[in-house]
Write a protein that holds these residues in place. Structure first.
Motif: not given
Ligand code: SF4
Length: 417
Positions: A19-21, A272-273, A283-284, A330-333
């Protein structure tokens, strides 16, 4: 407004990293440009040709994921690659004019091989309980190896391992297995473990799946995917830049040999995320550490609770360091700026426990995912209608591709049927 083309390989459900990338960028692009987004199912075969059982299901999941995230068929053409056979025809014609060396020297081909071998070695050693400490090297590699092997037995530094492997992989034509063995032993890993790992590298299945013509030539298919729509811009990560350069070279070569048909597309560099998986690694799906867009609330809560935190913070009243905590990444995002600031302060002063901190994150993640889940439910109720969107998109893409192929055949003086 530019003609933009981008695709994704259907290899499974999408996670937050996708999603982010990718998706987040597509949502912006579809507002400003003439976008075509396609499901690259032929590309999924390049290294997964043995596992085709789940290909159709993966395509369905991709359709649901894209639409539930807000990729809009009113704004972009959405299609499935294998529905436009013209991609294969153009790829074949391009393969006639592409020197083999362009593909063999393609740095991302080499990088993929390197990553595959390196990942195997790292995972193998981790499975054998060889502790990997993430400490970036700050001194000369050889000195550091001396120091590491002298003082820290049975421990290796991730960066040193990477460096050792890098040298073994790139300094010689193939992998310098003997040198690699020696360096790993120097790094303090037991000889027996090293021998087993390297033997598997030398004789095992590692890398076999990408030793095919299809894998070597996939940048040619990619060039066909792009040029058949005369795309002017392609959103890519830095690692894909050589492929775009190759596409430009193929376009130039074609234009010089025959007629000037193709534009030279430019790369739209996307970041890239950086979001790690719940265990801190990339993450994979293969690491089983991803949070999927289709995960329900309970699953997200559970995964957040499993997330690694600052390893130095053992007790509730130990001060923590958010900079080394995955929950904080994660909080940062997903958390608003003021709360992030507050968590940073409270963590450092031991005023918040990790469980409470995780609860805030789980809530925010679920708040982010809820609208996607809602749309997913709607789509799943009537999937054939939504699949039809992709069929219509494929017809639309086919009409453009077919026009380009008429031009190509004419330019190459091929037989007209
Ligand atoms: S309080 Fe939050 S940021 Fe600090 S270590 Fe725990 S989970 Fe990480």
């Amino acid at each position: 407004m530019k003609k933009v083309l981008s695709g994704m390989r259907p290899t499974g459900k999408l996670h937050l990293g996708h999603y982010l990338g990718v998706i987040k960028n597509w949502l912006e692009l579809q507002e400003k440009h003439d976008c075509k987004f396609f499901i690259a199912d032929w590309h999924a075969l390049t290294n997964k040709y043995k596992q085709t059982d789940d290909l159709k299901e993966n395509i369905k999941q991709m359709i649901i994921d894209w639409l539930s995230c807000g990729i809009d068929p009113e704004k972009a053409t959405l299609f499935i690659q294998s529905g436009v056979k013209e991609h294969a025809e153009l790829s074949l014609l391009f393969s006639m004019i592409t020197p083999k060396s362009w593909l063999e020297l393609n740095p991302s081909y080499k990088d993929l091989k390197f990553n595959l071998y390196y990942q195997y070695l790292r995972d193998f050693l981790a499975g054998k309980q060889v502790k990997i400490i993430q400490t970036p090297p700050s001194e000369d590699f050889d000195q550091a190896v001396e120091r590491a092997s002298g003082k820290v037995r049975n421990k290796i530094f991730e960066e040193y391992l990477r460096e050792a492997f890098f040298r073994a992989f790139y300094n010689k034509k193939g992998i310098d297995f003997k040198g690699l063995k020696e360096t790993l032993i120097k790094l303090g890993i037991q000889k027996k473990i090293v021998e087993e790992a390297v033997k598997n590298l030398e004789e095992g299945d590692v890398g076999k799946d990408i030793d095919t013509l299809g894998f070597l030539a996939y940048p040619v298919l990619q060039a066909a995917d792009i040029l058949i729509y005369k795309a002017e811009a392609v959103p890519v990560g830095e690692d894909q830049l050589p492929h775009i350069e190759l596409t430009r070279e193929i376009a130039r070569r074609f234009n010089n040999l025959y007629d000037s048909i193709f534009p030279e597309p430019e790369a739209m560099l996307t970041e890239e995320s950086k979001l790690p998986g719940i265990d801190g690694r990339k993450m994979s799906k293969s690491y089983n550490n991803a949070i999927y867009l289709s995960d329900d609330q309970q699953t997200v809560n559970k995964k957040v609770l499993e997330m690694k935190t600052d390893p130095q913070r053992v007790r509730r009243n130990d001060p923590g360091n958010p900079e080394v905590c995955i929950v904080y990444d994660y909080h940062r995002i997903f958390t608003d700026k003021d709360t992030v600031k507050d968590i940073d302060k409270k963590c450092r002063n031991a005023e918040i426990g990790c469980v409470d901190c995780k609860k805030i994150l789980a809530q925010n993640l679920n708040r982010f995912l809820d609208p996607i889940r809602e749309r997913r439910k709607e789509i799943e109720k009537d999937l054939p209608t939504y699949e039809k969107i992709f069929q219509e998109g494929t017809e639309k893409a086919k009409a453009i591709a077919s026009e380009t192929m008429t031009e190509v055949r004419k330019a190459m003086r091929l037989w007209e049927f």
